[in-house]
Design a protein around this motif. Structure first.
Motif, PDB file in Angstrom:
ATOM      1  N   SER A   1      18.938   3.607 -19.056  1.00 22.17           N
ATOM      2  CA  SER A   1      18.455   2.751 -17.971  1.00 22.17           C
ATOM      3  C   SER A   1      17.856   3.532 -16.803  1.00 22.17           C
ATOM      4  CB  SER A   1      19.614   1.880 -17.459  1.00 22.17           C
ATOM      5  OG  SER A   1      20.662   2.683 -16.925  1.00 22.17           O
ATOM      6  N   GLY A   2      17.899   4.847 -16.864  1.00 17.53           N
ATOM      7  CA  GLY A   2      17.467   5.653 -15.734  1.00 17.53           C
ATOM      8  C   GLY A   2      15.996   5.551 -15.399  1.00 17.53           C
ATOM      9  N   THR A   3      15.131   5.513 -16.411  1.00 17.45           N
ATOM     10  CA  THR A   3      13.693   5.448 -16.149  1.00 17.45           C
ATOM     11  C   THR A   3      13.347   4.187 -15.395  1.00 17.45           C
ATOM     12  OG1 THR A   3      13.179   6.718 -18.148  1.00 17.45           O
ATOM     13  CG2 THR A   3      11.401   5.427 -17.184  1.00 17.45           C
ATOM     14  N   ASN A   4      13.841   3.059 -15.876  1.00 17.29           N
ATOM     15  CA  ASN A   4      13.551   1.778 -15.242  1.00 17.29           C
ATOM     16  C   ASN A   4      14.040   1.764 -13.797  1.00 17.29           C
ATOM     17  OD1 ASN A   4      12.755  -1.176 -15.654  1.00 17.29           O
ATOM     18  ND2 ASN A   4      14.851  -1.388 -14.950  1.00 17.29           N
ATOM     19  N   ALA A   5      15.266   2.229 -13.575  1.00 21.80           N
ATOM     20  CA  ALA A   5      15.809   2.236 -12.223  1.00 21.80           C
ATOM     21  C   ALA A   5      14.988   3.147 -11.304  1.00 21.80           C
ATOM     22  CB  ALA A   5      17.269   2.689 -12.256  1.00 21.80           C
ATOM     23  N   TRP A   6      14.558   4.296 -11.831  1.00 19.61           N
ATOM     24  CA  TRP A   6      13.774   5.237 -11.011  1.00 19.61           C
ATOM     25  C   TRP A   6      12.472   4.619 -10.540  1.00 19.61           C
ATOM     26  CZ3 TRP A   6       8.960   7.319 -12.557  1.00 19.61           C
ATOM     27  CH2 TRP A   6       8.413   8.255 -11.668  1.00 19.61           C
ATOM     28  N   TRP A   7      11.797   3.901 -11.434  1.00 24.50           N
ATOM     29  CA  TRP A   7      10.549   3.214 -11.035  1.00 24.50           C
ATOM     30  C   TRP A   7      10.795   2.374  -9.786  1.00 24.50           C
ATOM     31  CZ3 TRP A   7       5.604   1.628 -13.244  1.00 24.50           C
ATOM     32  CH2 TRP A   7       5.213   2.360 -14.371  1.00 24.50           C
ATOM     33  N   TRP A   8      11.838   1.553  -9.840  1.00 29.23           N
ATOM     34  CA  TRP A   8      12.060   0.589  -8.758  1.00 29.23           C
ATOM     35  C   TRP A   8      12.664   1.239  -7.527  1.00 29.23           C
ATOM     36  CZ3 TRP A   8       8.637  -2.137 -10.424  1.00 29.23           C
ATOM     37  CH2 TRP A   8       8.612  -2.730 -11.685  1.00 29.23           C
ATOM     38  N   TRP A   9      13.544   2.219  -7.701  1.00 31.15           N
ATOM     39  CA  TRP A   9      14.045   2.951  -6.526  1.00 31.15           C
ATOM     40  C   TRP A   9      12.873   3.548  -5.752  1.00 31.15           C
ATOM     41  CZ3 TRP A   9      17.920   6.027  -9.978  1.00 31.15           C
ATOM     42  CH2 TRP A   9      19.084   5.251 -10.176  1.00 31.15           C
ATOM     43  N   THR A  10      11.914   4.098  -6.487  1.00 27.36           N
ATOM     44  CA  THR A  10      10.761   4.733  -5.856  1.00 27.36           C
ATOM     45  C   THR A  10       9.836   3.699  -5.235  1.00 27.36           C
ATOM     46  OG1 THR A  10      10.879   6.521  -7.508  1.00 27.36           O
ATOM     47  CG2 THR A  10       8.852   6.344  -6.210  1.00 27.36           C
TER      48      THR A  10
ATOM     49  N   PHE B   1      10.378   0.577  -4.312  1.00 25.56           N
ATOM     50  CA  PHE B   1      10.951  -0.174  -3.201  1.00 25.56           C
ATOM     51  C   PHE B   1      11.367   0.713  -2.033  1.00 25.56           C
ATOM     52  CE2 PHE B   1      11.113  -3.421  -6.425  1.00 25.56           C
ATOM     53  CZ  PHE B   1      10.985  -4.622  -5.727  1.00 25.56           C
ATOM     54  N   GLY B   2      11.368   2.035  -2.225  1.00 28.43           N
ATOM     55  CA  GLY B   2      11.611   2.948  -1.116  1.00 28.43           C
ATOM     56  C   GLY B   2      13.037   3.420  -0.957  1.00 28.43           C
ATOM     57  N   ASP B   3      13.875   3.260  -1.985  1.00 27.08           N
ATOM     58  CA  ASP B   3      15.229   3.800  -1.914  1.00 27.08           C
ATOM     59  C   ASP B   3      15.231   5.318  -2.047  1.00 27.08           C
ATOM     60  OD1 ASP B   3      16.906   1.465  -1.558  1.00 27.08           O
ATOM     61  OD2 ASP B   3      16.319   0.880  -3.573  1.00 27.08           O
ATOM     62  N   ILE B   4      14.211   5.867  -2.722  1.00 32.35           N
ATOM     63  CA  ILE B   4      14.017   7.315  -2.801  1.00 32.35           C
ATOM     64  C   ILE B   4      12.530   7.611  -2.620  1.00 32.35           C
ATOM     65  CG2 ILE B   4      15.997   7.717  -4.323  1.00 32.35           C
ATOM     66  CD1 ILE B   4      14.049   7.971  -6.667  1.00 32.35           C
ATOM     67  N   GLY B   5      12.222   8.877  -2.345  1.00 33.95           N
ATOM     68  CA  GLY B   5      10.832   9.277  -2.176  1.00 33.95           C
ATOM     69  C   GLY B   5      10.264   9.906  -3.437  1.00 33.95           C
ATOM     70  N   ALA B   6       9.051  10.399  -3.338  1.00 29.77           N
ATOM     71  CA  ALA B   6       8.354  11.016  -4.467  1.00 29.77           C
ATOM     72  C   ALA B   6       8.748  12.482  -4.564  1.00 29.77           C
ATOM     73  CB  ALA B   6       6.848  10.875  -4.299  1.00 29.77           C
ATOM     74  N   ASP B   7      10.003  12.716  -4.931  1.00 21.95           N
ATOM     75  CA  ASP B   7      10.556  14.062  -4.933  1.00 21.95           C
ATOM     76  C   ASP B   7      11.461  14.219  -6.149  1.00 21.95           C
ATOM     77  OD1 ASP B   7      11.310  16.642  -3.306  1.00 21.95           O
ATOM     78  OD2 ASP B   7      13.214  15.735  -3.931  1.00 21.95           O
ATOM     79  N   ALA B   8      11.281  15.310  -6.892  1.00 24.03           N
ATOM     80  CA  ALA B   8      12.025  15.496  -8.136  1.00 24.03           C
ATOM     81  C   ALA B   8      13.526  15.637  -7.892  1.00 24.03           C
ATOM     82  CB  ALA B   8      11.503  16.725  -8.886  1.00 24.03           C
ATOM     83  N   GLU B   9      13.912  16.454  -6.937  1.00 24.47           N
ATOM     84  CA  GLU B   9      15.342  16.665  -6.715  1.00 24.47           C
ATOM     85  C   GLU B   9      16.031  15.389  -6.247  1.00 24.47           C
ATOM     86  OE1 GLU B   9      17.129  19.196  -7.775  1.00 24.47           O
ATOM     87  OE2 GLU B   9      15.204  19.786  -8.614  1.00 24.47           O
ATOM     88  N   GLU B  10      15.323  14.630  -5.407  1.00 28.11           N
ATOM     89  CA  GLU B  10      15.888  13.365  -4.951  1.00 28.11           C
ATOM     90  C   GLU B  10      16.025  12.391  -6.124  1.00 28.11           C
ATOM     91  OE1 GLU B  10      15.307  10.115  -1.326  1.00 28.11           O
ATOM     92  OE2 GLU B  10      13.709  11.549  -1.777  1.00 28.11           O
ATOM     93  N   ALA B  11      15.009  12.375  -6.987  1.00 29.20           N
ATOM     94  CA  ALA B  11      15.045  11.493  -8.161  1.00 29.20           C
ATOM     95  C   ALA B  11      16.177  11.883  -9.108  1.00 29.20           C
ATOM     96  CB  ALA B  11      13.704  11.551  -8.893  1.00 29.20           C
TER      97      ALA B  11
ATOM     98  N   THR C   1       0.829  -1.214   0.000  1.00 28.19           N
ATOM     99  CA  THR C   1       0.000   0.000   0.000  1.00 28.19           C
ATOM    100  C   THR C   1       0.856   1.254   0.000  1.00 28.19           C
ATOM    101  OG1 THR C   1      -1.777  -1.155   1.169  1.00 28.19           O
ATOM    102  CG2 THR C   1      -1.809   1.256   1.221  1.00 28.19           C
ATOM    103  N   GLU C   2       1.853   1.278   0.877  1.00 28.75           N
ATOM    104  CA  GLU C   2       2.726   2.444   0.968  1.00 28.75           C
ATOM    105  C   GLU C   2       3.551   2.607  -0.308  1.00 28.75           C
ATOM    106  OE1 GLU C   2       4.882   5.757   2.201  1.00 28.75           O
ATOM    107  OE2 GLU C   2       2.977   4.917   2.858  1.00 28.75           O
ATOM    108  N   ALA C   3       4.038   1.498  -0.850  1.00 26.46           N
ATOM    109  CA  ALA C   3       4.857   1.551  -2.063  1.00 26.46           C
ATOM    110  C   ALA C   3       4.041   2.071  -3.245  1.00 26.46           C
ATOM    111  CB  ALA C   3       5.408   0.172  -2.373  1.00 26.46           C
ATOM    112  N   ARG C   4       2.820   1.611  -3.390  1.00 18.41           N
ATOM    113  CA  ARG C   4       1.974   2.068  -4.501  1.00 18.41           C
ATOM    114  C   ARG C   4       1.623   3.542  -4.341  1.00 18.41           C
ATOM    115  NH1 ARG C   4      -2.716  -2.273  -5.495  1.00 18.41           N
ATOM    116  NH2 ARG C   4      -3.159  -0.810  -7.181  1.00 18.41           N
TER     117      ARG C   4
END
Length: 392
Positions: A323-332, A334-344, A143-146
């Protein structure tokens, strides 16, 4: 890595006769990742090559300390013109036919010819919870991940969605890393981009804002050229859903040339960001750039790449560059980064810098091309992933 995929299947649409393909190259923890493309002429061989590329893209971003464990590689493709009135119906029926795979082990999303919004709408109509639902059992808190991923998709930066920008951020950073490696200043460096959709448009924006001069942009109608530099933001704002620029926004210094003019532009950096197989042996002879940065999947044919290397033209390969788009999906997710543009953007830039550096160091040490070096690095990562997480 074996060239034989784990699974390959072909579907025929009972309404239009259009054919679609799914290739699963490898599973990790029972799941594979890879987008779905739609283009006239898409073949099973093309999809298989893309699926192998996805296996490598996933593996190259493996970080044992991260929450995200790379998935296996897969790809889907539909032989249909995405501009056809029948295209959406074909897409829905394809997803309905592939529903058992998507529910269990294939996570997918937008690729050439499709937008994520369109994939999401068609997936819902096909009865799917999500195009990435196969990964949900691997999440600690679904739930939190989605919610986190949905929040990230809602972020916009200067009018463009974060999901559309992260891939181009990665492509641009790969180019900038290559320039930095040889001490080439950004100011005065010239760029030509083929394709002005999600990836090409975002790449142009990031390179333009870094201080490079974008002098040529190609879309389906032709190439827009201005040796003094194009107004990238105006072109971006005028695009339609397929990345076609409204010529009404062109300035007096801009001119229109043929569809292949992007290839021969007098530039430092060439960014093919549209179709596969865009640069063949004949086309490579006309290239004047020093670097080719593969924002598209498989845009340079192998024999053409050999000849380019002999001429001193460096090809930065798709398995790293886009490969950046794919990695960003999963980093977000799985919780390695948050829903934030600068962090992404920060995570994407640092990851791409490190990966490009390792690739070019390996190429120099082995006396090989960047692509061969990237493949060697991927093989090493895949062996480690297999030992830690099993082979399926």
């Amino acid at each position: 890595m074996s060239t034989a995929p784990l699974l390959s299947t072909t579907w025929t649409d009972h309404v239009t006769g259009s054919r679609g393909h799914l290739v699963v190259d490898r599973l990790v923890r029972g799941v594979a990742s890879g987008g779905l493309r739609m283009r006239a002429g898409c073949t099973a061989e093309e999809v298989a090559g893309l699926a192998r590329g996805m296996t490598m893209k996933e593996a190259l971003h493996y970080d044992p300390s991260g929450r995200y464990v790379p998935l296996g590689g897969a790809k889907g493709g539909i032989d249909c013109d995405p501009r056809s009135p029948e295209a959406y119906g074909v897409l829905v029926r394809y997803l309905r036919a592939m529903r058992p795979y998507i529910e269990r082990f294939w996570t997918t999303g937008e690729d050439l010819g499709l937008t994520q919004d369109l994939v999401d709408r068609a997936a819902a109509e096909a009865g799917l919870v999500s195009s990435i639902q196969a990964v949900y059992p691997l999440l600690d808190d679904e739930t939190e991940a989605r919610r986190r991923l949905a929040d990230a998709f809602a972020v916009k930066v200067d009018g463009i969605g974060l999901d559309e920008l992260v891939g181009g951020c990665g492509v641009a950073e790969a180019a900038l890393a290559a320039l930095d490696r040889v001490g080439r200043p950004y100011a005065g460096a010239r760029v030509s981009v083929q394709g002005f959709g999600t990836m090409g448009g975002a790449t142009a924006r990031f390179l333009d804002r870094a201080g490079l001069t974008v002098v040529a942009v190609a879309d389906v109608r032709g190439t827009i050229v201005n040796p003094a530099g194009l107004d990238v933001e105006a072109l971006l704002a005028s695009r339609d859903a397929h990345g076609t620029v409204d010529r009404a926004v062109l300035r007096p210094g801009d001119r229109e040339e043929g569809r292949d003019a992007w290839l021969t532009a007098d530039v430092d950096v060439l960014v093919p960001a549209a179709v596969s197989y865009a640069i063949d042996t004949a086309g490579q002879e006309r290239i004047r750039a020093r670097w080719i940065v593969e924002a598209a999947n498989m845009p340079v044919l192998p024999e053409a790449e050999e000849r380019l290397a002999a001429r001193g033209v460096v090809v930065l390969p798709d398995v790293v560059v886009n490969s950046g788009t794919n990695a960003w999906w999963w980093w977000t997710l799985f919780g390695d980064i948050g829903a934030d543009a600068e962090e992404a953007f920060g995570r994407t830039r640092s990851a791409m810098r490190a990966l490009v550096g390792r690739m070019l160091d390996r190429a120099e040490a082995d006396g090989t091309t960047p692509r061969a070096a990237a493949h060697a690095l991927a093989e090493e990562r895949l062996a480690e992933i297999g030992e830690r997480h099993g082979w399926y």
